[in-house]
Every structure is written in structure tokens, then in C-alpha cells.
Design a protein around this motif. Structure first.
Motif, PDB file in Angstrom:
ATOM      1  N   PHE A   1      -0.458   1.981  12.656  1.00  0.00           N
ATOM      2  CA  PHE A   1      -1.146   1.159  13.655  1.00  0.00           C
ATOM      3  C   PHE A   1      -2.040   0.066  13.075  1.00  0.00           C
ATOM      4  N   THR A   2      -1.911  -0.192  11.781  1.00  0.00           N
ATOM      5  CA  THR A   2      -2.806  -1.173  11.171  1.00  0.00           C
ATOM      6  C   THR A   2      -2.128  -2.491  10.843  1.00  0.00           C
ATOM      7  N   ARG A   3      -0.822  -2.454  10.748  1.00  0.00           N
ATOM      8  CA  ARG A   3      -0.102  -3.678  10.397  1.00  0.00           C
ATOM      9  C   ARG A   3       1.064  -3.841  11.356  1.00  0.00           C
TER      10      ARG A   3
ATOM     11  N   MET B   1      -8.894  -5.224  16.112  1.00  0.00           N
ATOM     12  CA  MET B   1      -8.490  -5.327  14.708  1.00  0.00           C
ATOM     13  C   MET B   1      -9.072  -6.585  14.055  1.00  0.00           C
TER      14      MET B   1
ATOM     15  N   GLY C   1      -2.681   6.056  10.876  1.00  0.00           N
ATOM     16  CA  GLY C   1      -3.423   4.987  10.200  1.00  0.00           C
ATOM     17  C   GLY C   1      -2.494   4.013   9.483  1.00  0.00           C
ATOM     18  N   ALA C   2      -1.347   4.522   9.029  1.00  0.00           N
ATOM     19  CA  ALA C   2      -0.348   3.650   8.395  1.00  0.00           C
ATOM     20  C   ALA C   2       0.432   2.860   9.445  1.00  0.00           C
TER      21      ALA C   2
ATOM     22  N   ILE D   1      -8.388  -3.370   3.120  1.00  0.00           N
ATOM     23  CA  ILE D   1      -7.527  -4.102   2.177  1.00  0.00           C
ATOM     24  C   ILE D   1      -7.061  -5.410   2.814  1.00  0.00           C
ATOM     25  N   ASP D   2      -6.674  -5.336   4.069  1.00  0.00           N
ATOM     26  CA  ASP D   2      -6.189  -6.548   4.749  1.00  0.00           C
ATOM     27  C   ASP D   2      -7.319  -7.541   5.016  1.00  0.00           C
TER      28      ASP D   2
ATOM     29  N   ILE E   1       0.849  -1.192   0.000  1.00  0.00           N
ATOM     30  CA  ILE E   1       0.000   0.000   0.000  1.00  0.00           C
ATOM     31  C   ILE E   1       0.880   1.236   0.000  1.00  0.00           C
TER      32      ILE E   1
ATOM     33  N   VAL F   1      -6.669   0.674   5.151  1.00  0.00           N
ATOM     34  CA  VAL F   1      -5.688  -0.412   5.269  1.00  0.00           C
ATOM     35  C   VAL F   1      -6.369  -1.667   5.831  1.00  0.00           C
TER      36      VAL F   1
ATOM     37  N   ILE G   1       0.572   5.307   0.421  1.00  0.00           N
ATOM     38  CA  ILE G   1      -0.263   6.468   0.746  1.00  0.00           C
ATOM     39  C   ILE G   1       0.355   7.669   0.046  1.00  0.00           C
TER      40      ILE G   1
ATOM     41  N   LEU H   1      -3.319  10.543   9.279  1.00  0.00           N
ATOM     42  CA  LEU H   1      -3.077   9.660   8.136  1.00  0.00           C
ATOM     43  C   LEU H   1      -1.853   8.776   8.383  1.00  0.00           C
ATOM     44  N   VAL H   2      -0.830   9.333   9.002  1.00  0.00           N
ATOM     45  CA  VAL H   2       0.383   8.556   9.289  1.00  0.00           C
ATOM     46  C   VAL H   2       0.087   7.517  10.367  1.00  0.00           C
TER      47      VAL H   2
ATOM     48  N   ARG I   1     -13.086   5.406  -2.272  1.00  0.00           N
ATOM     49  CA  ARG I   1     -12.984   6.196  -1.047  1.00  0.00           C
ATOM     50  C   ARG I   1     -13.562   7.600  -1.232  1.00  0.00           C
TER      51      ARG I   1
ATOM     52  N   SER J   1      -7.102   6.636   6.596  1.00  0.00           N
ATOM     53  CA  SER J   1      -6.159   5.658   6.057  1.00  0.00           C
ATOM     54  C   SER J   1      -6.233   4.366   6.874  1.00  0.00           C
ATOM     55  N   PHE J   2      -6.526   4.497   8.145  1.00  0.00           N
ATOM     56  CA  PHE J   2      -6.665   3.326   9.019  1.00  0.00           C
ATOM     57  C   PHE J   2      -7.742   2.393   8.455  1.00  0.00           C
TER      58      PHE J   2
ATOM     59  N   GLN K   1      -6.709  -0.613 -11.947  1.00  0.00           N
ATOM     60  CA  GLN K   1      -6.440   0.496 -11.027  1.00  0.00           C
ATOM     61  C   GLN K   1      -7.218   1.711 -11.500  1.00  0.00           C
TER      62      GLN K   1
ATOM     63  N   THR L   1       3.465  -1.026   4.020  1.00  0.00           N
ATOM     64  CA  THR L   1       2.783   0.265   3.892  1.00  0.00           C
ATOM     65  C   THR L   1       3.858   1.348   3.834  1.00  0.00           C
TER      66      THR L   1
ATOM     67  N   VAL M   1       3.188  -1.128  -6.656  1.00  0.00           N
ATOM     68  CA  VAL M   1       2.225  -0.792  -5.602  1.00  0.00           C
ATOM     69  C   VAL M   1       0.883  -1.435  -5.960  1.00  0.00           C
ATOM     70  N   GLU M   2       0.284  -2.133  -5.015  1.00  0.00           N
ATOM     71  CA  GLU M   2      -0.952  -2.850  -5.307  1.00  0.00           C
ATOM     72  C   GLU M   2      -2.196  -2.041  -4.936  1.00  0.00           C
ATOM     73  N   GLN M   3      -2.074  -1.224  -3.914  1.00  0.00           N
ATOM     74  CA  GLN M   3      -3.202  -0.388  -3.503  1.00  0.00           C
ATOM     75  C   GLN M   3      -2.677   1.009  -3.216  1.00  0.00           C
ATOM     76  N   LEU M   4      -3.265   1.991  -3.881  1.00  0.00           N
ATOM     77  CA  LEU M   4      -2.899   3.385  -3.666  1.00  0.00           C
ATOM     78  C   LEU M   4      -3.974   4.055  -2.824  1.00  0.00           C
ATOM     79  N   LEU M   5      -3.567   4.724  -1.753  1.00  0.00           N
ATOM     80  CA  LEU M   5      -4.506   5.572  -1.010  1.00  0.00           C
ATOM     81  C   LEU M   5      -4.093   7.012  -1.308  1.00  0.00           C
TER      82      LEU M   5
END
Lengths: 287, 287, 287
Positions: free
Chosen positions: A51-53, C256, A48-49, C24-25, A5, C21, A7, A45-46, C33, C17-18, B30, A61, A28-32
Motif C-alpha cells: 500500500f505504499t507504492r 501519503m 506495508g509493502a 525511503i520514498d 526495496i 517505505v 523486505i 508487513l506485507v 530501524r 514496513s509501511f 549498507q 518492492t 537491492v538499494e534498501q533492505l528492511l
């Protein structure tokens, strides 16, 4: 398989289609995509990047900072870094207005024809983001750089900024009035790189042909007339006077490869920060 | 494998979810979606499509122009074409508000029941984007078209625009006052197509049942009451008077197929421009 | 293969963004969006989801409603439901600001250490969206709930709203002035859940350690200082006084998983509406 992903943070209202296509072509497979991004929107936004993975997936990400305004992009980059908690972070790349990939490709192209550490370089119209980066990369590799502008104040300020970033080296400001003594400023230069605004001739063809010391001339302006007289926009090591010339499209192939490889490298770890220096290293590795 | 990228330009603030889903179902991998697009934003976005991929890959990027305002969409289409440099271009499709796919599907549906070149057609409420396109496609195939409106000025203007586009043919304006002499305007018509605004009855059921010449009646209004009395929204060649009727959903299947096939065809070369005429050809090929 | 499309409606200008992501996961293949979504924009976007795919494919499109403002999200959810035509609909999920997944994970974590139907629970700072949902889920499972706030009016209003949703059960408002008698309000509680604003201590560590009845304390505040004194943000069943504690990150794993499983379940039929109750059932199934 965890998807890659990216962003895309862009301060322009409509996020760059150029940057999006290159990102997709770099795997890149998914663009936000975000347009009209301001410093105040960055933290959420950061996070979200971040804390999700977890674990090995965090590096899948990454964040790209673009937009036509490089100064704003630099503030967005800082805001991204400020949002990190120690090792909990994602990789970042700044290439607003293509500044880093363009500057890197130009300097690498120049290095094919002259030893940078042993060269005198003139960066014409060098006060903008690309010009300052070109000067920075050259000075970092030991070149003696002259940076020109119509205004001595702006040239001096740009040189100070470059010196602050590089730490050591030689970057000298020179003012050239419109229609002024360009030949004098170029005297003895092995490398000439035009970084001025589109559609402004920074030096005429005659002067370029008369420059005996010339090894390579690069014009980063893509819109006619040429910024560096005698250099065609598609030229790629085409003869000009005593040296060779590259136009904006002539360095474009390397620029594109650098951009794609930089995007790819974002996903190899979660702590990369790709700005001028790091992107130049990538361009060098391509050659 | 180079991914198929569609750049969706939409003048509405929120880009159409309808157009996005159809694009995905037509094989777009895409989507780069833009809302609130203005003419001034187009050039940069188009250049981003043109300058990122070369050779055989250029045709893997295309542009779709949507939005509820067809007039704005036409200006965006022109701005896209103006941004091209000779052969360096990408394929374009305009289907703002579904105007081209809807009009094409309606005319193809009509052609199943009557020889267009030999028919008298009345396009009721025909001054809008769909109505003008229906008239254009019919006239282009040799039908004698009457285009109605409550205002003779608007009907006349619409007919002139249609004739300009088609070049030759017969498109005659007629004004029908609310509650006025619709039967007279319809007299002798084999084909009747209702293109008026949602929720307005253009002709009542009795008049339709009394129209002895009728072969096919199509109502493109999806919201009750019917624009063409006696035609149900899901009708598909259902009997009405001496002919058959199609409702908006009744032609919807063909419209959707046409939309998807048009999107697919964008990626077969880099120089397609799909507007009314080209999309009609696609609808015809489906039948 | 029809791709899983999630339409992400977010009332914030920049969509989360959270949420993207996580989607997607959870296997979403295409995200559409939308930021800055208002009630007036919903109908068209929902119709685009409803009218583009038929039959078994309709359930491959779903809608997620997020954004930092839960009240607005609830209005968007209502607008989505209002846009449906009988059985022609798509599945919906509301998790604005993570309210439902967070509340569900907290209550499930609590249920590991105490029988909800047999417990007295205090929801500290419970008037916000998460607190009201925590109270609702607890009361629905038979717990006797006290909901606190600095303002008795707000506490009373929140309790009334919860009771309206649950139908039966016990939810009692209590006002606690800053620095006031928290120990008294907590007396006899087996479960304490802190749902207050970030950075506000709702109860101090000493009080918690002196609470003999305590079985489990949960603090949903992720930013220091702790809302529930003595509970660390990463605690997961860590000892505190006579019970155990969970911090925001300690329940984060379950939150999650719940979020991802909820997204996955959207695509199993076209008529799911996932709000507090349904998302709690998913969290319970994970345990």
C-alpha cells in the motif's frame, strides 16, 4: 528514481547476514530486515509493502523469505500470499537455508554430465528440504529418482511429498541402515547427490570408485568428512571413478549466481513467486 | 561497484544509533545491524560475511563490535576470530562503549603536552574498560602509570590485566578511599586522567591547582560534576594550575575522527583487527 | 554529502514496513530501524543522534515515532524531547498508526467542500487517536464539533482532552447506543467523519441519504462494511445524498503526500516537532 526495496523475512532471531549481502550485491538499494518473524506478523508487513507504492513503482518492492527452518519459511510464504488483494501484490522469493538455490545449482551441475530424462539418480539423505527439492527438480525433468534415508518412514513420506508437488514421475524410497548396503542402492545410478546432514558420510569412497555407471557425483555437505566419499568440497567436475564430482563449494558459484539473478528478477514485475521450480529455471538459464 | 557493508554486532537489545551514524559518516553504504547479540549467534553471522564475496570484494565487508558491555564485546570479538578459516576472514573493529576511541583520544591529547615516555601518570578510577585501556596505551609508550580505585583488589587486578597485555612497563595500583589522600597519590604526576563513573568527583579543584608537577589533566566524564575538579567538559587545552585541561567533549573531536578513520581503514584489507593498540595508532596518526 | 538518516522508533516488535517505505520514498538515505522500543531505551538512542554530527549536518539526522499504539508513541515522543540539551536536538515526527497524516488528510478533504469555521461537524466513533485528532484540527479551525461514542464517559474524556489541546472552541460529547438515534446526532451537520474501528457500521446509508444539510462525508475505515453507509472505500468526492463522500483510499493519496512531505521537512532544520498541528499545516499546504 524509485529505490529497490527488499523486505527480508527471517524466522531466525537474527536475520541472515548471508542473504542480506547477496541481496545488496544483486542491486537491492534498501533492505528492511526482520528477524524472529512469525506467521502472525506477516500480514501487516506485507500490507506495508502493498500500500505504499503504486503503478509502475509497486514492482520496486519485493519480499525475500529466509531463515534456517524451511518449514516455517513455507508457512511465511503462504501467509504472504494470503495477505494479497487480487492484483495488489509484490513479488516473493523463498530460499530459506539456501534450499532452492542449492538444489537448483546441484541439479544443473548434474545435467552438464548426464541427460536427466534418461538417468537413474540416487539422492542420498534426501528427506531434508534440499534433498526433497533436488528429487523434485530431477523428477520434474524426467529422471528416475531413488531417495534414501536411514528411516523408510521418512523416505516414504518425503517421496509422497515430492510426487504431490511434481504430479508425475518416479521417486522411490529406500532405507539404508548406518553401515548398510549403499552399494546395492546405488547400483546402476548415473547420478548420485548427497544431501545429508553435515559431517555424516553417506557413502564411502570405495563404493563410489566401484560404481561403473557413475557419470556425476555431487556432495552438498560443506563440512568434513565428505558425505559422498571421494568428493572434495571444492571439486568442480573433478574426476571420480567413471565420472566427475562436485563439492558444496564446487556448485557454490552457480548457486550464488542463481541467488543474485533470482533477486534481480523479483523487481521486473510485482507478481513473481520464486520457489523451487522458478529458481531452477533461473539456474538452468545460467547453465 | 561493490558496496561497503558493515555488520554491526551489539550486545545491547537496541543496537547503538551512535555507532551507526558514525559508520555511515565514515562511508559505510549498507549497515547490517544486530542487537542482543550473543556469542552463540556470532558464527553464522560471520560466515555470512565470509562466504558471500570473493577476491578483492571480500574486504568490502567488515564487522564492528559495539554495545555498552565491553566484556561481552571482547567475547564476541573472540567468537568472530574463531569463526574464520585461515585467510578467509573479514576485518574486525571493537569499540564497545567507545572504549578504544575514547582512551586513544585521551592519551593522544595528553601526549601533546608531555613526553609520555618520560612522565608519571595517574589514571584515576582506572579499573573500568576505558581506564584499563588508557593505562595500557600509556604503559606501552613507556609512561610510569599509577592506576587508582576505591578498592585495592580491583586496582591490583586491573594492573595485572594491563601488564599482561602490554608485556613490559610500569603500572602500579593504588587505593584511594572516598575523601581520602588523593593529593598524595597524585604527587609528582605530570599527567592525570579521570576515567571514573559519571557524576563522581575523583579529585577536587583545590588539589589539582596545588599539583605543581601537572602538565595535563583530562576528565573523560561527560556528566557534571567533573570527575577531575577544575576541568570543564568542553575544555580543550584550557589552563588549569600549572598545566592544561581537557574535558570529555574537548577530546571528543579527536575521538570522532579516530572512530571514523578506523571504520574507513576496515575496508582497506580483509584481515584487520582493530582493538586498543591499532585504534591508538590511528589516533596518533591524526594527532 | 552528509546522508539523511531517519531513526525509526516503533513500539511494535517488528517496526512498520509501511513507515520505512514512505521514508525511503521521501528521500531518507539511511534508515536506523528499532522495534519493541520502550521509553527506557529512548535516551541513549536520541543521544546517539545528537552527539554524532555537528553544525549544519545535525539537521541531516531525524527521528520518526510510529507503531500501532499511539499512546505509547506519545510517551516515546516526550522521552525524546526530555533527552535533548537545549539547542542540541534533532527534528521529531510522530505518526503512530498513521494518526496524524490520516486525520490531517481527512480534515483537508472536508475543507474542500465546506467552510470549517462555519460548519457543524460530527466525528463518529471519535474517541480513538485518529478521531481525537480530527476533532482537534476541526475545532482549531473554528468548526463546531460533536464527538460520538457508544460510551458517554469515553466521549466526554476525549472531548476534554481535545479542548485541553486546542484551548478554545466547541467540542461536544454525544453517546450513541448501538442501533441508536444516529440521525438525531447528525441533524444539521454539514460534515460527517467516521473514525470508528474497522468493520463496524457507525451510520447506515439511509440516514446519510436523508441528511439534507450534508456537504461532505468521510469514512476512514478501510475494511468493509463501510463505517459511514453509502461511502465506498475508494470514493473521492463521489456524490452521496446532498453532498460528496470520501473513503479511506480516497483520502489516501493526500495522506501519503502529507507523510512524505512531513518526512522531507524534518531535514530542513534540527528543531522541528511534527505532531497533529504541524502535520495538518503540511496537508493544508498540499490542499
Amino acid at each position: 528514481m524509485t529505490q529497490r526495496i527488499l523486505i527480508q523475512l527471517d524466522s531466525d532471531l537474527q536475520p541472515s547476514s548471508f542473504d542480506s549481502v547477496v541481496a545488496i550485491d544483486a542491486g537491492v538499494e534498501q533492505l528492511l530486515r526482520y528477524g524472529g518473524v512469525q506467521v502472525t506478523s506477516v500480514e501487516t508487513l506485507v500490507h506495508g509493502a502493498m500500500f505504499t507504492r503504486g503503478g509502475d513503482d509497486l514492482c520496486k518492492t519485493a519480499i525475500f523469505i529466509g531463515g534456517s527452518d524451511v518449514d516455517v519459511a513455507e508457512r511465511l510464504l503462504k501467509a504472504c500470499r494470503d495477505a494479497f488483494f487480487g492484483p495488489v501484490r509484490v513479488s516473493l522469493m523463498l530460499d530459506a537455508n539456501g534450499c532452492n538455490t542449492t538444489a537448483s545449482a546441484a541439479v544443473v551441475a548434474a545435467s552438464r554430465h548426464a541427460d536427466l530424462a534418461d538417468s537413474r539418480v540416487v539422492v542420498l539423505g534426501g528427506t531434508g528440504p534440499v534433498g526433497r527439492r533436488v528429487a523434485q527438480l530431477l523428477a520434474g525433468d524426467g529422471a528416475r529418482v531413488t531417495l534414501t534415508s536411514r528411516s523408510i518412514e521418512r523416505a516414504t513420506r518425503a517421496c509422497s511429498e515430492v510426487m504431490e508437488t511434481v504430479g508425475e514421475g518416479e521417486v522411490t524410497p529406500v532405507a539404508i541402515a548406518p553401515g548398510g548396503q549403499t552399494a546395492e542402492a546405488l547400483s546402476g545410478a548415473e547420478i548420485v547427490i548427497g544431501c545429508g546432514a553435515a559431517g555424516i558420510e553417506l557413502v564411502d569412497k570405495e563404493t563410489m570408485l566401484g560404481l561403473d555407471s557413475l557419470k556425476v557425483a555431487i556432495d552438498l555437505n560443506a563440512v568434513p568428512p565428505a558425505g559422498v566419499g571421494g568428493v572434495g568440497v571444492t571439486d568442480k567436475a573433478a574426476p571420480i571413478g567413471s565420472g566427475v564430482g562436485y563439492g558444496a563449494i564446487g556448485v557454490g558459484g552457480l548457486k550464488m549466481k542463481t541467488h543474485r539473478m533470482a533477486i534481480e528478477s523479483l523487481f521486473t514485475s510485482n507478481d513473481r513467486v520464486l520457489d523451487a521450480h522458478e529458481i531452477y529455471a533461473i539456474a538452468k538459464s545460467i547453465g
